[in-house]
Design a protein around this motif. Structure first.
Motif, PDB file in Angstrom:
ATOM      1  N   ASN A   1      19.433 -23.479  18.119  1.00 47.24           N
ATOM      2  CA  ASN A   1      18.386 -22.461  18.140  1.00 47.24           C
ATOM      3  C   ASN A   1      18.948 -21.068  18.403  1.00 47.24           C
ATOM      4  O   ASN A   1      18.235 -20.090  18.314  1.00 47.24           O
ATOM      5  N   GLN A   2      20.228 -20.996  18.731  1.00 49.33           N
ATOM      6  CA  GLN A   2      20.836 -19.712  19.006  1.00 49.33           C
ATOM      7  C   GLN A   2      21.305 -19.065  17.711  1.00 49.33           C
ATOM      8  O   GLN A   2      21.752 -19.744  16.793  1.00 49.33           O
ATOM      9  N   ILE A   3      21.211 -17.749  17.680  1.00 46.03           N
ATOM     10  CA  ILE A   3      21.605 -16.989  16.498  1.00 46.03           C
ATOM     11  C   ILE A   3      22.750 -16.062  16.877  1.00 46.03           C
ATOM     12  O   ILE A   3      22.739 -15.448  17.939  1.00 46.03           O
ATOM     13  N   VAL A   4      23.729 -15.966  15.995  1.00 51.16           N
ATOM     14  CA  VAL A   4      24.829 -15.037  16.162  1.00 51.16           C
ATOM     15  C   VAL A   4      24.590 -13.866  15.214  1.00 51.16           C
ATOM     16  O   VAL A   4      24.310 -14.065  14.031  1.00 51.16           O
TER      17      VAL A   4
ATOM     18  N   ALA B   1      29.546 -24.685  10.633  1.00 54.93           N
ATOM     19  CA  ALA B   1      29.732 -25.256  11.970  1.00 54.93           C
ATOM     20  C   ALA B   1      28.390 -25.502  12.662  1.00 54.93           C
ATOM     21  O   ALA B   1      28.345 -25.823  13.847  1.00 54.93           O
ATOM     22  N   GLY B   2      27.283 -25.313  11.917  1.00 59.96           N
ATOM     23  CA  GLY B   2      25.958 -25.560  12.476  1.00 59.96           C
ATOM     24  C   GLY B   2      25.420 -24.418  13.319  1.00 59.96           C
ATOM     25  O   GLY B   2      24.531 -24.610  14.143  1.00 59.96           O
TER      26      GLY B   2
ATOM     27  N   TYR C   1      14.127  -9.944  20.349  1.00 63.64           N
ATOM     28  CA  TYR C   1      15.278 -10.395  19.562  1.00 63.64           C
ATOM     29  C   TYR C   1      16.532 -10.309  20.424  1.00 63.64           C
ATOM     30  O   TYR C   1      16.923  -9.247  20.878  1.00 63.64           O
ATOM     31  N   ARG C   2      17.130 -11.449  20.680  1.00 64.55           N
ATOM     32  CA  ARG C   2      18.349 -11.499  21.483  1.00 64.55           C
ATOM     33  C   ARG C   2      19.308 -12.524  20.888  1.00 64.55           C
ATOM     34  O   ARG C   2      19.157 -13.719  21.104  1.00 64.55           O
ATOM     35  N   PRO C   3      20.308 -12.056  20.139  1.00 65.03           N
ATOM     36  CA  PRO C   3      21.291 -13.005  19.633  1.00 65.03           C
ATOM     37  C   PRO C   3      22.097 -13.589  20.792  1.00 65.03           C
ATOM     38  O   PRO C   3      22.234 -12.957  21.846  1.00 65.03           O
ATOM     39  N   ALA C   4      22.616 -14.791  20.595  1.00 66.22           N
ATOM     40  CA  ALA C   4      23.424 -15.442  21.630  1.00 66.22           C
ATOM     41  C   ALA C   4      24.790 -14.779  21.729  1.00 66.22           C
ATOM     42  O   ALA C   4      25.445 -14.846  22.772  1.00 66.22           O
ATOM     43  N   CYS C   5      25.200 -14.122  20.649  1.00 66.18           N
ATOM     44  CA  CYS C   5      26.521 -13.502  20.577  1.00 66.18           C
ATOM     45  C   CYS C   5      26.484 -12.480  19.438  1.00 66.18           C
ATOM     46  O   CYS C   5      25.722 -12.642  18.488  1.00 66.18           O
TER      47      CYS C   5
END
Length: 128
Positions: free
Chosen positions: A5-8, A28-29, A51-55
């Motif tokens: 569920n995390q977005i880069v 890599a999913g 909106y907060r990307p994981a990285c």
């Protein structure tokens, strides 16, 4: 492992670099969203506060707001940032790492190294 569920967020003015990184992350999913400039990412964060990307994978040299300035503006959000560049300069590397970059990679970089950097940036270092 990265939560699906995390977005880069991938920020680079070179569309082919964005496409390649997005494809690599997807293999890599890991979901990724691309931005063609630092300003585009900053505008998204401003327009959609949730909106907060994981990285963030962030190119250093871009037209408009450069990578180091984007990194400075993102610092209060505590987002892990991986800096990428085709022009490795010691002073820039030191500034990026001193400002909290999770990693600093020179283009072209090894796919496995980028994936490991993303995993470490999101999950932190492994603890015994």
């Amino acid at each position: 492992m990265v939560n699906p569920n995390q977005i880069v967020a991938v920020v680079d003015d070179d569309e082919s670099v964005c496409r390649a990184i997005k494809r690599l992350l997807h293999s890599a999913g890991i979901e990724a969203e691309t931005f063609s400039s630092g300003d585009e990412l900053l505008n998204m964060l401003s327009a959609i506060p949730s909106y907060r990307p994981a990285c963030v994978i962030l190119d250093i040299q871009m037209p408009g707001t450069g990578g180091l300035e984007v990194q400075r503006q993102l610092a209060p959000l505590g987002l892990p940032i991986i800096m990428i560049t085709a022009h490795d300069e010691l002073a820039v590397r030191q500034a990026a790492l001193a400002s909290g970059a999770a990693a600093y990679l020179r283009k072209p970089f090894n796919a496995a190294i980028l994936l490991k950097a993303v995993e470490l940036a999101i999950n932190g270092p492994l603890r015994p």
